[in-house]
Design a protein around this motif. Structure first.
Motif: not given
Length: 199
Positions: A141-161
């Motif tokens: 929720s925070r990533i999508k709001l802050r970075d204007k990313l799609s659900n998929t892009d937000a998940l990709n960034r979370i899963n990369s860590q």
């Protein structure tokens, strides 16, 4: 000089905790700011990006398309690792320079805010490690709001860590940032009181 690592996953609200720490007069080194600064300070990084990743990540003026590049490397883990191996030595060098600078100025304590503190083994150089924790839904929720990313892009960034549950194993202090700002601030105030005893 005491070195305190501050880490957490993307979207956990780590920058909020950093702001409170700075407001309380502590010195803080921000690895995210350094990661942007090194691109200007060391032009050889972007020269390597052009060669290794292609001209497509630069606009017609030659400006680096940072967001498009970020989305690309977070979709392809091998590409992300390749870029990390390129940029991390420069980031580490600048962090070390800033630590040394504060030490020379007689600072008793410094915070190092780094999202990949544990993944890059920088935590091994810290005296304490603070982990900012939030659940997966809150992160998205925070990533999508802050970075204007799609659900998929937000998940990709979370899963990369590294998963936050795994990061808990390396932390001395955990701040739960799932609730409201007041709850977070109360936890940070307790942490600050603890570290004030070292100054």
């Amino acid at each position: 000089m005491l070195k305190i690592g501050l880490t957490g996953g993307i979207g956990t609200g780590k920058s909020t905790i950093s702001s409170i720490i700075i407001e309380n007069g502590f010195k803080l080194i921000d690895a995210d700011i350094i990661s942007k600064e090194v691109l200007l300070k060391y032009p050889e990084i972007l020269e390597r990006v052009r060669v290794d990743f292609g001209e497509g990540f630069f606009d017609w003026r030659g400006e680096f398309r940072r967001k498009e590049f970020g989305n690309h490397i977070f979709r392809f883990p091998i590409q992300r690792k390749k870029f990390e191996n390129l940029i991390l030595p420069f980031i580490k060098k600048e962090i070390d320079l800033q630590i040394e600078n504060y030490k020379n100025k007689g600072e008793k304590l410094v915070f190092i805010d780094a999202p990949t503190l544990i993944e890059t083994n920088l935590h091994e150089e810290m005296d304490y490690v603070i982990l900012v924790f939030a659940d997966n839904a809150t992160q998205i929720s925070r990533i999508k709001l802050r970075d204007k990313l799609s659900n998929t892009d937000a998940l990709n960034r979370i899963n990369s860590q590294m998963p936050l549950e795994k990061k808990k194993e390396f932390a001395n202090i955990i701040i739960d940032n799932n609730k409201d700002l007041e709850s977070t601030k109360n936890q940070v105030d307790e942490v600050i009181e603890f570290f004030k005893s070292f100054i």
